[in-house]
Design an enzyme around this catalytic site. Sequence first.
Site, short mmCIF file in Angstrom:
data_model
loop_
_atom_site.label_atom_id
_atom_site.label_comp_id
_atom_site.label_asym_id
_atom_site.label_seq_id
_atom_site.Cartn_x
_atom_site.Cartn_y
_atom_site.Cartn_z
N ASP A 1 -21.00 -8.03 1.77
CA ASP A 1 -19.86 -8.89 2.09
C ASP A 1 -18.64 -8.10 2.50
O ASP A 1 -18.55 -6.90 2.27
CB ASP A 1 -19.46 -9.63 0.80
CG ASP A 1 -20.30 -10.86 0.60
OD1 ASP A 1 -21.03 -11.22 1.52
OD2 ASP A 1 -20.20 -11.45 -0.50
N LYS B 1 -17.96 -12.86 5.19
CA LYS B 1 -17.23 -14.00 5.70
C LYS B 1 -15.76 -13.69 5.56
O LYS B 1 -15.31 -13.27 4.50
CB LYS B 1 -17.56 -15.24 4.88
CG LYS B 1 -18.87 -15.86 5.25
CD LYS B 1 -19.30 -16.86 4.21
CE LYS B 1 -20.22 -16.22 3.22
NZ LYS B 1 -20.55 -17.01 2.08
N MET C 1 -8.79 -16.61 -4.26
CA MET C 1 -8.66 -17.16 -2.90
C MET C 1 -7.43 -18.06 -2.78
O MET C 1 -7.47 -19.07 -2.10
CB MET C 1 -9.93 -17.96 -2.53
CG MET C 1 -11.18 -17.12 -2.52
SD MET C 1 -12.68 -18.09 -2.38
CE MET C 1 -12.93 -18.65 -4.04
N1 SAH Z 1 -17.22 -12.73 -6.60
C1 SAH Z 1 -15.89 -12.23 -6.49
C2 SAH Z 1 -14.91 -13.24 -5.98
C3 SAH Z 1 -15.17 -13.66 -4.57
S1 SAH Z 1 -13.96 -14.81 -4.03
C4 SAH Z 1 -15.44 -11.69 -7.85
O1 SAH Z 1 -16.13 -11.95 -8.85
O2 SAH Z 1 -14.41 -11.02 -7.91
C5 SAH Z 1 -12.83 -13.77 -3.20
C6 SAH Z 1 -11.51 -13.68 -3.95
O3 SAH Z 1 -11.61 -12.76 -5.02
C7 SAH Z 1 -10.36 -13.14 -3.12
O4 SAH Z 1 -9.79 -14.15 -2.31
C8 SAH Z 1 -9.41 -12.67 -4.18
O5 SAH Z 1 -8.72 -13.74 -4.74
C9 SAH Z 1 -10.35 -12.15 -5.23
N2 SAH Z 1 -10.53 -10.69 -5.15
C10 SAH Z 1 -11.67 -10.03 -4.93
N3 SAH Z 1 -11.47 -8.70 -4.99
C11 SAH Z 1 -10.18 -8.52 -5.26
C12 SAH Z 1 -9.35 -7.38 -5.44
N4 SAH Z 1 -9.84 -6.15 -5.36
N5 SAH Z 1 -8.05 -7.55 -5.72
C13 SAH Z 1 -7.52 -8.80 -5.81
N6 SAH Z 1 -8.26 -9.90 -5.66
C14 SAH Z 1 -9.56 -9.78 -5.38
#
Ligand code: SAH
Length: 474
Positions: A249, A271, A384
């Site tokens: 991803d 995406k 998000m």
């Molecule tokens: N499966 C992922 C989340 C996917 S949804 C998890 O468990 O973290 C994607 C959202 O995750 C982004 O829009 C943001 O809000 C958050 N996100 C993912 N990585 C991040 C990071 N390194 N720093 C801040 N927010 C993050």
Amino acid sequence: MDYLPLFFKLTKQNVLLVGGGNVALRKARLLCRSGADVTVISHHVCEELQQLLDENNGLSITGEYHAGLLEGKILTIAATDDDDLNERVHYDSVERNIPVNVVDNPKLCTFVFPAIVDRSPVVIGISSGGSAPVLARLLRARLETWIPKSYGKLASIANHFRDRVKAKFSTVDQRRIFWENVLQGQIAEKVFTGREAEATQLIEEKIAHEDPDHQTGEVYLVGGGPGDPELLTFKALRLMQQADIVLYDALVSEAVLDLCRRDADLVFVGKKRDNHTVPQEGINELLVKHAQLGKRVVRLKGGDPFIFGRGGEELETLKANNIPFQVVPGITAASACSTYSGIPLTHRNYAQSVKFVTGQLKNRTTDLNFDELVHPNQTVVFYMGLHTLPTLSQKLIEHGKPGDTPAAIVSRGTSADQKVLTGTLETLSSLQEQAQLPAPALIIVGEVVSLHENLSWFGDEVIAQNLSPVKAEH
Ligand code: SAH
């Protein structure tokens, strides 16, 4: 390569060990473990060594070394503190073409003892060619922690089935795929967790039912964590290193991707907001297709695959197609951003519960239950939510959350350019308009945010000081 690593079968072979002290004892232990018949020659043999020899069919001779003792021996080891004697043992052995090791004197060695990781029947020898034995030992310590203890058991089970597999799978390639699947997949994992009977049963079934030309691979749904590769689990790393193909991803960092097997195909299926590269159904199909080709497919996702990762949907498709899979948790953004910004998600004084919520709002109207999100003493984490922050703040306030509730944005959590912006529900949107912190970003709302000032440790910039908080108008 100065030394060729070979594994020497010593069972019932005659070995001469010159010396009777502690150093000789260490070597004797190794020799006895490999089943050698050891003869020790020394003026004095220490008690422990004598006992070891007694228990292992060994022989000790008290007296002076002489070349005649080399008769019928296939290895010689000199472990004395007498340099002249060590040298004599070396030359006498070389003259008779007997491999010789003089302890701590690489120049007089025709073979060296490696540092050993013993998972018999799997044995790993590490050598620095005598130039830095400590380095070899440090490496060994690393391998010891990395290789599951039950690796040896796995090898014994494999050995048990070897002939039958050879009979059923006639080509080398078919056998390679079969064994790679067994030794790295679901079956190996069963052995590592102590369920050997189940593992054996699965191998039986695999031999009985598998079509040699269409062996099914396996899919590993792996949480790649928030970006810092050190935050991967051991298991994630192990599976990433055995992948044939990796579907990843947008949120998976370069540094994490770098740790996948060198010759794995890396396929981006990410995406971005409003820009779907491969639709979800397409990803589901790709997973099935590659697994049916017998490949080990890693589906690598940012954070945790079961938290806003659509991991569940992918698994449903695999299940429907009878593809075996494993799921490896990852550190989710909420955990990562909270720890790396010094904002505990719960705290005795401020929050007894925490909610993970998606900030994505369909058609700009919201299907979130805001009444639930405004309760006191809880932390709300929005994934998000960067683009919907003004709406989220407004709705929370409308539903009764005080406007001065502390709130933070953590941008690119755990990376070198992590930034944290703190304010209140009323001010955060306007602060972000000025700061323009980039995605991915997480929004944390609740009293716990006030702890950031004191507990921040990861060296992120304090941004809000240079900005002018403007209260949003509601
Ligand atoms: N499966 C992922 C989340 C996917 S949804 C998890 O468990 O973290 C994607 C959202 O995750 C982004 O829009 C943001 O809000 C958050 N996100 C993912 N990585 C991040 C990071 N390194 N720093 C801040 N927010 C993050």
